[in-house]
Structures are given as structure tokens and as C-alpha cells.
Design an enzyme around this catalytic site. Sequence first.
Site, PDB file in Angstrom:
ATOM      1  N   SER A   1       0.891  -1.145   0.000  1.00 47.48           N
ATOM      2  CA  SER A   1       0.000   0.000   0.000  1.00 47.48           C
ATOM      3  C   SER A   1       0.932   1.197   0.000  1.00 47.48           C
ATOM      4  O   SER A   1       1.732   1.388   0.923  1.00 47.48           O
ATOM      5  CB  SER A   1      -0.902  -0.003   1.228  1.00 47.48           C
TER       6      SER A   1
ATOM      7  N   LEU B   1       6.418   6.803 -15.013  1.00 53.60           N
ATOM      8  CA  LEU B   1       5.163   6.138 -15.375  1.00 53.60           C
ATOM      9  C   LEU B   1       4.482   5.542 -14.154  1.00 53.60           C
ATOM     10  O   LEU B   1       5.110   4.836 -13.361  1.00 53.60           O
ATOM     11  CB  LEU B   1       5.424   5.042 -16.411  1.00 53.60           C
TER      12      LEU B   1
ATOM     13  N   GLU C   1      -1.194  12.014  11.506  1.00 55.69           N
ATOM     14  CA  GLU C   1      -1.490  10.724  12.127  1.00 55.69           C
ATOM     15  C   GLU C   1      -0.982   9.540  11.317  1.00 55.69           C
ATOM     16  O   GLU C   1      -0.713   8.471  11.863  1.00 55.69           O
ATOM     17  CB  GLU C   1      -2.993  10.585  12.378  1.00 55.69           C
TER      18      GLU C   1
END
Lengths: 632, 632
Positions: A123, A186, A371
Site C-alpha cells: 500500500s 510512469l 497521524e
Amino acid sequence: MAYLSLKEETIQELQNIAHRLRIHAITSTQAAKSGHPTSCSSIAEIMSVLFFYTMRLNLQNPRDPASDRLVLSKGHAAPILYAAWAELGLFPVENLLNLRKYNSDLEGHPTPRLNFIDVATGSLGQGVAVAAGMAYVGKYFDKSNYRIYVVVGDGESTEGSVWESLHFAAHHKLDNLCIIFDVNRLGQSGPTSLGHQMDIYRQRLEGFGCNVYVINGHEVEDLLEAFHEAAYTKKKPTAVIAKTFKGKHFPNIENMDCWHGRPLGNKAESVINHLQDLIVDAKGHEIPIKSLPSIVPVPNVDITNLKLSTPPAYKIGDPIATRLAYGSALEKLVEYNNCVIALDGDTSSSTFSDKLKKAFPDNFIECFTAEQNLVGAAIGAACRDRTIVFASTFAAFFTRAFDQLRMGAISGTNANFVGTHCGVSIGEDGPSQMGLEDIALFRALPGSTVFYPSDAVSCERAVELAANIKGICFIRTSRPNTAVIYDNNESFAVGKAHVLKQSPKDQILLIGACVTLMECLRAAIGLEKIGMHARVLDPFTIKPLDRESILENGYACYGLILVVEDHYQQGGLGEAVLSALADRRGFIVKHLFIPSVPRSGAPKTLLDKFGISARHIFKAAKEIIEIDSTVF
Amino acid sequence: MAYLSLKEETIQELQNIAHRLRIHAITSTQAAKSGHPTSCSSIAEIMSVLFFYTMRLNLQNPRDPASDRLVLSKGHAAPILYAAWAELGLFPVENLLNLRKYNSDLEGHPTPRLNFIDVATGSLGQGVAVAAGMAYVGKYFDKSNYRIYVVVGDGESTEGSVWESLHFAAHHKLDNLCIIFDVNRLGQSGPTSLGHQMDIYRQRLEGFGCNVYVINGHEVEDLLEAFHEAAYTKKKPTAVIAKTFKGKHFPNIENMDCWHGRPLGNKAESVINHLQDLIVDAKGHEIPIKSLPSIVPVPNVDITNLKLSTPPAYKIGDPIATRLAYGSALEKLVEYNNCVIALDGDTSSSTFSDKLKKAFPDNFIECFTAEQNLVGAAIGAACRDRTIVFASTFAAFFTRAFDQLRMGAISGTNANFVGTHCGVSIGEDGPSQMGLEDIALFRALPGSTVFYPSDAVSCERAVELAANIKGICFIRTSRPNTAVIYDNNESFAVGKAHVLKQSPKDQILLIGACVTLMECLRAAIGLEKIGMHARVLDPFTIKPLDRESILENGYACYGLILVVEDHYQQGGLGEAVLSALADRRGFIVKHLFIPSVPRSGAPKTLLDKFGISARHIFKAAKEIIEIDSTVF
């Protein structure tokens, strides 16, 4: 110390290794039939130089606390990270062909199932925070000279979390941190917003307080020099902005759109042949011993068996906010073992982590209003068992870092989180400041433990328990003062509820925590006055929930249960109770919760207007008992 | 057009107004006994100039789409925002004394209960995204010249979300956006990290592509000039960096620590007296007509009664991913009504929002890899009913924006969100990319509607319904192809489940959605072969859940229910079913879910290894039926 050029053949050898890593990235993603070979290729020289020259690693113990660390923030380039470790000799290169297979730990994105990975990535935009947390610990706690490298994609550099962490790193002068930006132009769905405008990257990163080098990321010597100079730069983190090309050295693929996240398919063979041709005079030259000084040993730290230096010392009935007890417990933990640290996001005067900040300023890390970095840095600080970490802010604001917490759970982090100002009981500040979904959030993290202490005594014990439990712990604390209800000698355990009021005549089981537990106790007294009898249970931990106690006490109350919480309906205490009872017939569970967006007002007014006060509990309990006795 | 100095008395009048606003901020927080008067005082001149000279507002209709907008990102300064509108004449200034009271809409932080507020603020760092969304719509859809102002605190400027949005605003050349940074040097718990280092702010904001003015934020004329020049600057957003002091003009409080979030108490009277002395020659001078050109009328937009241009056209049994059907439905909505727009965060080739991007590029907004801004900009774009918004990314990455979604719910936003790549069924990419807590997240938003369509037909209808439903809608879509199961003429409604298989002999009710619904159907066929009978239900919406249908069908199956979902246990479909049945005795609910952090592997392998495949459903159903028939 100035950088001295390496011999030409050494540089060639590092270049050769880069090509070998490229080939592994192609063959492994071919075998997997998925993956990101072009995203690997843009960092091939970066990885070669880091792994085969710059970084001081310990192959016998890849997570040696006294070694350099690398966080691959652009986790989709995992195949080349795996290839680097394999080429170093940590495991056979043949294993790379098991990439992404169920029985292999070489997953699509890195996770700490692998012994050379500290935290899961994939992520985007989270690696810098983790690296900054590690760097803080290295510089200020371990006081060692190990260095932290983090590789960030240009696509992911638009994540705000990256800039939170750069700000943090510069503010705290983390000169042991080197952030490498792989500017390959890209993204996933097309060109990045900034393309190869290296000057803009430079301006931004200088503005954020970094020592900046803009280099050609495919030039081995540029990389060698930048990493060398970074290591001798004081008081600033270094940003190496590497101009690269996606699919570098893949003919007819390099620098072309539409090749994100795709194996090379029928082009693989010709590309591999081309790369093999680029490998010149291979296996010829030894790479010399690294130029950086060796690593200063790190202190021995024992993060086990943590205790409060002194037991809770309250008087039953005294009004003490659980958030205050959190601050006190933190301080006591540090008194007992100096490995405990606290992070906060400019809310320490509200969360009461400022008690630790005042008593042990060196054990406190100010993270300002950011945070995502707060949580990421906490996860980084907890790596390799160097510290026991508590990170606090308002419960509501942990929603800001749900993705970091999610990745923390995948990483098996041991960091602890404390959310204050939960529920409508905070009052006048209004809904933006009220944590009303925090239990849902923290319950949904695999392996988490969720504490919801009801008074100061149990809160201190929750902090002590959390310090010793592996995995993410969350402690939910409240703003208002609530009465101390437990004796200082009461013992607390994870998954162990406490029954506060009971009689053989009980007709309903009331379950609440902290403010709503107080309301339950009041309602129970009211019910008694009209000849009805309620048992009152404090769950202490919401996850794991004391299923046995709820079943036993629930059955004793004819299967009638009323759960009251200062939280929305979904994912909180009520649904936790329902999950615990799901496989049993015979229960009726009434659930009182905050049914809609609350508003400003006095705490007591809000508890009542949103339906979780003693009056509502009394009314609901009475109704259920009456209906139920009519039916049966 | 160059800025021409206003008359001295006009400037004095604006200064006087600033002091009157300061006094209101003090008196209202005194009455409330809580609040942030010092944070108000630092922006008193900013508010005075914006509200009484620069902004073109419509007091008859504060949310007039053809007027300038202000977003107070530092929402804790709400009292001075309320004071400005009151002084303008929108409501009686006496009402300000009801600040933070339950019966007043003048909450602790602004919410759209007030007719002059577009979005709730108070969770810091979110205002710029919302403002950028508004600005994008103003420039590219409304093609009007209304301007968007957003006031950001220096404390909150460490939130990464701010930098995501600045990047977005600069990339899209939002020259109608003016971001005012109130650099008052003090945060909540102490000094900010950058203090009054105005040059660093300048460097960062120029680096992020803004037209920058560094000014004295307490000098009326500096503000007048900056706002004027901003309005005539093309192709860049403007950042006004205002050097201010917290508690400005509050003697012995100005620029001092420890005065965050505190009313002035017994110092209030003397401070008010001091401020009154500063008001010179009051009520003397009319403020002249504003200098900016009047606002270009905005087009009439009708965002109601949206329809797919053509109905779904699939063949039963065809393998179509629901994410692909989302892209198709989006395109059809735009064909029907051009007010529909889509935002994506560099995942459009995966979410299939690129179908709209290709067909109607003007209706697509690229937000790059920055999910907080993606969600915030979507909320901004939906304000004042200018557009119907769909924002998509991987379901997992909405966790990144939980706080923005939380605030969106408080704001009553009408934006829709589509999360693809849910669950372990994505396969090889591994856990970092799997949405396994997204239902928990979106269920926990007050007023939300959660769709989980099981095939392409129902997905197209979900998109159509979402476009017409007020409040946040979430549509969960899957990566793998799944068979079309509904006829193109099937009708779908919110809160209406579909029973896909039933007989009078049914012994258990199976509930699943999309991939797990397919597994349920397979399991039901298996059960039939051993003489057991299962009913299969597709809920279509998880929130609201079709409680009546589940009760009716559950009772028909002797109260035995098996829920299967590609999601963690907490807060998902299983707990939604349990909540629906909480007040009934007599049900046994078995819940199959993802019990731990998953890993990479083939989709089918993962469904099986993590216990939600047909085989597991078959086994669990058989066991429950057998045990239950033994007991009863």
C-alpha cells in the site's frame, strides 16, 4: 570523507549484477504469470549498489539490529528485492521461480513472513514513515550508526503520507535516513503527474528539509557517490532523486506506457537475451570491502516482562478520566523499563501522554498533526524489538491511519495505540472529534487486542498488559472523569470480564464499558426500585471478548442481554457480543448505540439525547423483561 | 488588473470589523465555557477582509452555486466564522451566545446543519481537498468565475492530505482556488514544528506549484492586495501565507503557549475592553462595492432521476467481473446525463473507470495516487448539487481515507465510492491489495448505503441506484470474472434481497455475495446430492439489509443460517446479519470469513485455504443441519 572512485571493473560488476537482478525479475514474474518486472527494472542499479556495496548486512541474521535496513516502499517491485537477497546468498536463486505461489513466502508484495523483511509494503506511500521510525530509534535510542534506506516510487510520492514523514525526518534531523526516489515517469494507469521534472522534485525535497542529490539512477557511480555522501551528511535526511526509466534495458518496453504490472510474456526471451549481452566480463571482479565504517554495536534491550513500577493507587469513587490513568501508567512503565516510548500527534496535553513527555522527555517523540506518520513511525520504532511503543491521539483520528494500521497488522507489528476522546461523552466539541467507529476499526485488524477499560485502575492494567502482548493493542479511553470502581488489587486479564453486580434473581444482563457501564449501574439501581433485577458486566477487552462469561451470565438471565455503547452500531461492542453468541439459540440482544451523526452539547445531554443514558437503559431493559415474560 | 489602495477609512473599518469578530469569539466561547478564541483571533483580519470585501456572497442563499465559497479547514476557529456571518446579517449576533449548546446549530466545529456551511471541518487537513474539488467543478464544469477560499492552520499543514491536495490543485491549474495559511506559530500542545519560518513555507508552497504571497496576516491592506492579485493570477492556485499571532490583540495571551482551546475566563473582560479601545471611528464608513467582476451565472444542472442510457445487456452464465460492469454503467450514466463525473487515484485501468475516461474524458478527474485527496475532492465536487460523483480505487485503499469518509458522513455528502479488488479472490497480489475491512468501514458511516452486487446485471443497477440515493453510497466490486446470474430485466432495490434457490424442503439458509454467493450455489448443489436442502440468498445491499427476507427465509429453514463472506469477521456481512436477528431467539448463525492475514496464491486456492469455498460451506452446512436435527 570524500568519495573515491571505485575501480572500473568493480563498477562494471555492480552493473552486471543489476542486469542479473533484472533477469530474475523477468523470469520470476514469467513463472508467476503476474507481477511488475518493469517497476523492478527501473531500480536495478539502485538495488545492486545498495545490496552489493553500500549496505552493511548480516546474512546470518537478516534482522540483526546492528545492521542497515532497507524498506521497499514501492512494494510491487518485490521480485527484485527477493532477487537481491537470493544473489547475496540468503536462499537459492531457484526459489525465485516460486514467486506469488501459495506455498512460497515470496509473496506478490513483501511481508515479514520472510526473515529479511521488517514490514509489509504494497500500500503505497507508507515506507518513509516506517523508515523514519527506525531511524529515530537508531539515532536517539540505539545511538548506533546503522543506516536506513527506503526506496519510494515517483507514483507513490503523491501520497501525502510521504510528506508527513519527510517533515518528521527533517525536524528530528534523521541524518541516518536515506530516501531514494525512483523517478521512472510512469504510474499504473499512465504517466505520473510530474514526469521527469527533476527540478520540481528537488525544490520540494529541499523545501521539506532534505539534503538532495539529483542523479541518473542507472549510473552506478552516481549512486555510489550519493550514498557515500549521504552517510557523511549531518543533521539532515538525504533524498536521492534518481531519474530512471520503467523497463530500463527492455527493448521496445523501456519508457513505454501500458507495461505496468505485466510480465513480459512472449517478449521475455528476447529481453533476457539482450540483458545477457549487456553483462560484460562477468564473474571477473570481486567487489571490495565496503567503505563505510562498521556498525556500532547496539545496546541490549529486554522488552519482555514489563510492569508498572508501582501498582494503581486510587480511591474507589474518585473521579478520574481513563485517559489520565493512561498517562500515569505510561510514566510507571518507563520507570520500570526505559525501553518504553510514546509518540503523539500534537495532542499530548489531551491524551495525557504529556505525563511521560514531562517526566522522561527522551522517551517521547512528537509527531505533530500527522497521524499517518504517527502510526507508521510507531510501527518502524517497534521493529526488531528495540522498543515498546505507545502511540496516542484522539480515537477519531486513528481513522486517518487505518491503512497504516491495516498494513501494521499484516506486518505483525507490536506497536500499541491509545485513542482518547471516544464517543459523544466528549460533549461540546462535536462529532468531528468523537471516536465512534474506532472499535470497528481496531477489531477488524487481524490479531489485534482491543481494551476498553472502565476506570483508572483497569486502565493502568490495560496499559501494562498491552506492553506485554504481541501484536497490535488498542486501548480506548474516555475524556470525562468517571468513578474509580475497582480495588487497586483487582486483577485483570485479556479476555476476562468482570461482573460488577449480580443476584440470583437477575432477569437481564447489562453490558457496557466506561461511561456506559456507569449508566448501566445507574439503570440497574433504578430497576431494583421497581422490583426488577439486572446483572452488570464489564467486558474489559472487546477483542478477545469473554464469551464464556457472557454465555454463562446471559443464560443465568434467561438469555436477555442489553449492550450499551458510546459508538456506532456497526463493528463495536454490540456486534462483538452478537458474534460471540451467534451459534446459540435462545438469546435476545438489545443494542443501544449512537444511531446517527451526533452534535455538540453537554456530555450528559448527549448521552441522553442519543439514547445511551441510564434512563434509556432502564426503559429498554424493563420493556424486554416485560415482553419476554409475556411471551414465555 | 492592478490592485488600487482602498481609502484609509475603509481599511480602518475592515480593521474595526476584525476586532468586533474577535470580541464575538471571546463572548461566545465564554458563554459556552469552551472553545478556541485564540485560534479565532489569529484569523480575524483574514475573515474580515474575505467576508466584508473580497468574497461575493449571497445572503439570501448562502449556498448559492453562483457565489464564492469559503472552507474553514481549521474548523476549531468556528466561532469567528459564525461571527462573520452574523455580522453580515445572516442571523442575529445574539445567537452567537448559543455556541456549542445542544439546541443550537452553532456547533463546536462547523457542520452543514448550518445553511452557510458546505462541509463539516474539525478533523484537520481536509479542507484543501474539498476546496480543490469545488474549484475543479467551478473551473471545468460550471465554467464560472466563482472563487474558493480555504483557511488552513499552520498546525494542520503537517497533515499529508494538505500536500496531496496542493499537488492536485497545481496539476489541474486551479487558479480559482486561494489557500490561506494562518501561520500563528502555536499548535495544540506547543509550538508548531516550523514556527514563523515563513521562507520554508514559501519554498514548500512554491515547490508544490502555488503562486505564493507571504504577508502580515494582521495587515488589512496586505490581505486586500493578496486576494486581489490571486483573483487575477492564471493557471496556478494561490497560497497566501499569513504570518499571524495566536490570540492577537489579547494582552498577556497573544503569542503565548498553553492558550489553545481555552476560553479567556476571568481575563475576558479586560481583553474585550482592550479590543473595544482599538475600534476607531466605528460605524463611520461604508465599505465600497467589491472590486472583482460579478459572478458568471452557473449552468442549470439537474442531478435527479438518473438512468442508465441502456439497460444491462448480458447473457446468463457469461463471465464478467463486477468491476467491469461498474465501468460500463458509469459510461451509460454519462450518456444519459452529463452531470455524472468520475474520479480515480491512478487505478482506472483496474477499477475500469477508464471506460468513462476514454468515452468522456472531460467527465473524468485523475487524482493520482493520493486517496485522501481523491475522497476529499469527490466530496467537494458533490457540494451544492453541481455533479453526481463516483470515486473509485481498490477497496483496501479507502482505508487510507477513512477520516475523510467519516467527515463526509458528518457533512451529509452525496458522493459515491466504488471499491474494487475486494477480498482474497484477487489472488497473487497478496494481502496489501485485498479489501477485507471495507464493508466494516462503510457500514460504520452514518446514513451510508452499502451495495455488494453479485453479478454484472446487479452491479449496473447498483450504480444506477447509487446515483439517485442521497448520502454516501459504497459499491463493492470484485476482480475475478463471475457468472452473470440475473436476467437483464430483473429489478433491484435498496434493502431488497433476492432468493436464488429454494424449495419447501430447505434446511438451511446460505447467504453470500458475488464470489461467495457462487460458492454457496455450488455448495447447495453438493448438499442436494446427499439429500440436504439449502436455500441461497443474495442480499444485494448490506446496508440496509433485507431483514424481513432474512427473517422469513431463515425461519423457513428452521432458523439455521450460514453466512459466507470474503471479508474479515468484524463489521461485515456476517455481523450485519447478526444485528438484523439480534432481537429474535431461535437462530443459529454460522459465519465463514477470512480468519487471519491472507497471503499470495491463486484465487481459488485462497478461497479454499481461508475457508470460504464451496467445500467449506458444504461441510459447515452439513454439520449444522446434523447437529441441529440431533438436538431438536
